[in-house]
Design a protein around this motif. Structure first.
Motif, mmCIF file in Angstrom:
data_model
loop_
_atom_site.group_PDB
_atom_site.id
_atom_site.type_symbol
_atom_site.label_atom_id
_atom_site.label_comp_id
_atom_site.label_asym_id
_atom_site.label_seq_id
_atom_site.Cartn_x
_atom_site.Cartn_y
_atom_site.Cartn_z
ATOM 1 N N VAL A 122 -1.699 -6.011 -2.544
ATOM 2 C CA VAL A 122 -2.280 -4.889 -1.805
ATOM 3 C C VAL A 122 -3.724 -4.740 -2.261
ATOM 4 N N ALA A 123 -4.611 -4.557 -1.312
ATOM 5 C CA ALA A 123 -5.999 -4.202 -1.618
ATOM 6 C C ALA A 123 -6.318 -2.930 -0.849
ATOM 7 N N ILE A 124 -6.991 -1.988 -1.509
ATOM 8 C CA ILE A 124 -7.114 -0.654 -0.925
ATOM 9 C C ILE A 124 -8.378 0.031 -1.413
ATOM 10 N N SER A 125 -8.940 0.903 -0.586
ATOM 11 C CA SER A 125 -10.095 1.707 -0.983
ATOM 12 C C SER A 125 -10.061 3.035 -0.249
ATOM 13 N N SER A 126 -10.722 4.035 -0.850
ATOM 14 C CA SER A 126 -10.659 5.383 -0.289
ATOM 15 C C SER A 126 -11.801 6.247 -0.802
ATOM 16 N N SER A 127 -12.056 7.325 -0.093
ATOM 17 C CA SER A 127 -12.970 8.366 -0.587
ATOM 18 C C SER A 127 -12.291 9.260 -1.611
ATOM 19 N N SER A 128 -10.969 9.175 -1.701
ATOM 20 C CA SER A 128 -10.216 9.966 -2.672
ATOM 21 C C SER A 128 -10.166 9.257 -4.023
ATOM 22 N N PRO A 129 -9.973 10.000 -5.119
ATOM 23 C CA PRO A 129 -9.882 9.347 -6.426
ATOM 24 C C PRO A 129 -8.558 8.624 -6.623
ATOM 25 N N ALA A 130 -8.602 7.548 -7.429
ATOM 26 C CA ALA A 130 -7.392 6.849 -7.896
ATOM 27 C C ALA A 130 -6.446 6.473 -6.770
ATOM 28 N N VAL A 131 -6.982 5.950 -5.687
ATOM 29 C CA VAL A 131 -6.145 5.668 -4.518
ATOM 30 C C VAL A 131 -5.053 4.653 -4.822
ATOM 31 N N ALA A 132 -5.370 3.620 -5.609
ATOM 32 C CA ALA A 132 -4.376 2.583 -5.863
ATOM 33 C C ALA A 132 -3.208 3.092 -6.680
ATOM 34 N N ALA A 133 -3.442 4.124 -7.508
ATOM 35 C CA ALA A 133 -2.377 4.679 -8.334
ATOM 36 C C ALA A 133 -1.286 5.328 -7.496
ATOM 37 N N ARG A 134 -1.641 5.852 -6.339
ATOM 38 C CA ARG A 134 -0.685 6.570 -5.496
ATOM 39 C C ARG A 134 -0.163 5.741 -4.328
ATOM 40 N N CYS A 135 -0.957 4.778 -3.886
ATOM 41 C CA CYS A 135 -0.711 4.195 -2.570
ATOM 42 C C CYS A 135 -0.272 2.741 -2.563
ATOM 43 N N ALA A 136 -0.561 1.971 -3.604
ATOM 44 C CA ALA A 136 -0.306 0.527 -3.608
ATOM 45 C C ALA A 136 0.953 0.206 -4.406
ATOM 46 N N TRP A 137 1.874 -0.534 -3.770
ATOM 47 C CA TRP A 137 3.148 -0.872 -4.394
ATOM 48 C C TRP A 137 3.512 -2.315 -4.048
ATOM 49 N N ALA A 138 4.076 -3.034 -5.007
ATOM 50 C CA ALA A 138 4.514 -4.406 -4.750
ATOM 51 C C ALA A 138 5.567 -4.790 -5.779
ATOM 52 N N GLU A 139 6.454 -5.688 -5.394
ATOM 53 C CA GLU A 139 7.493 -6.176 -6.302
ATOM 54 C C GLU A 139 7.674 -7.663 -6.086
ATOM 55 N N ALA A 140 7.695 -8.404 -7.189
ATOM 56 C CA ALA A 140 7.815 -9.856 -7.116
ATOM 57 C C ALA A 140 9.069 -10.272 -6.356
ATOM 58 N N GLY A 141 8.893 -11.214 -5.433
ATOM 59 C CA GLY A 141 10.011 -11.727 -4.653
ATOM 60 C C GLY A 141 10.495 -10.816 -3.550
ATOM 61 N N ILE A 142 9.938 -9.626 -3.448
ATOM 62 C CA ILE A 142 10.435 -8.616 -2.512
ATOM 63 C C ILE A 142 9.423 -8.297 -1.413
ATOM 64 N N GLY A 143 8.212 -7.898 -1.788
ATOM 65 C CA GLY A 143 7.219 -7.558 -0.777
ATOM 66 C C GLY A 143 6.132 -6.664 -1.338
ATOM 67 N N ALA A 144 5.275 -6.197 -0.440
ATOM 68 C CA ALA A 144 4.190 -5.287 -0.796
ATOM 69 C C ALA A 144 4.088 -4.216 0.271
ATOM 70 N N VAL A 145 3.775 -2.993 -0.163
ATOM 71 C CA VAL A 145 3.697 -1.877 0.775
ATOM 72 C C VAL A 145 2.553 -0.957 0.383
#
Length: 225
Positions: A17-40
């Motif tokens: 997942v690659a992500i950017s925002s005007s809000s702080p710490a966007v990746a901490a809240r919004c980016a998720w991934a699991e090996a062998g499973i997927g990314a959301v």
């Protein structure tokens, strides 16, 4: 307030997942991934709980479309959410609720999906997908190219302040997790791109150090002979 891309590397099986925002710490809240499973990604008026929910659905055998639909159905306020997913077969899906903020849209491509809200214009996600598909090399390189293309296309309606890159490979921990949680000045996407430039040549070494320290290369720090 966010634009992101979720993607799979068909050659290595990595997800990111690659992500950017005007809000702080966007990746901490919004980016998720699991090996062998997927990314959301779960964004807009964010409910972070939807990230693990979608990954759990993927782990139980749902495809990307079913995982996104499950999250949208089980959330109490789906009209406020924007959800993206890529599954282990490269299937992708996006949900954008009717109450997403500002100009919002999405685009899908081979092994990837991009979406955003409060965008400068509705062509930003398509620019991200195009850059991802046209860039060769490691998954991280392709994800960074997508973020850079979003910035070049106008990005958000206002300045972005945070950005992140999350990649998983075979292990239970991230292959790479690079974040800029807030910048008063400058571009967080450029900062994450620089961090990836530094980190990527060493990424595999960090995995080796975890799995077999005796086979690890020099740590490259003062005092390490």
């Amino acid at each position: 307030m966010t634009f992101s891309i979720v993607a799979r590397c068909a050659e290595t099986g990595q997800f990111g997942v690659a992500i950017s925002s005007s809000s702080p710490a966007v990746a901490a809240r919004c980016a998720w991934a699991e090996a062998g499973i997927g990314a959301v990604s779960t964004q807009n008026v964010t409910n972070p709980a939807l990230g693990p929910l979608m990954l759990s659905a993927l782990a139980e055998g749902a495809d990307a479309a079913a995982a996104v639909a499950k999250a949208a159905t089980e959330d109490a306020f789906p009209d406020y959410r924007q959800l993206l997913a890529v599954d282990a077969q490269g299937g992708v899906a996006v949900h954008s609720g009717a109450k997403a903020l500002g100009i919002w849209t999405s685009a899908t491509g081979r092994d990837c999906a991009a979406g955003g809200n409060l965008l400068a214009h509705d062509g930003v996600p398509a620019a991200m997908v195009s850059a991802f598909e046209k860039t060769s090399g490691a998954l991280g390189d392709r994800l960074i190219a997508a973020l850079q293309a979003a910035i070049a296309a106008g990005g958000e309606a206002g300045p972005v302040r945070s950005a992140g890159l999350l990649i998983v490979d075979r292990e239970s921990w991230p292959y790479a997790e690079l974040r800029i949680d807030w910048l008063d000045e400058g571009c967080p996407v450029a900062a994450v791109a620089r961090a990836w430039e530094v980190y990527s040549p060493q990424a595999r070494d960090y995995v080796t150090r975890a799995l077999d320290p005796s086979a690890a290369p020099s740590y490259g720090v003062p005092g390490d002979e």
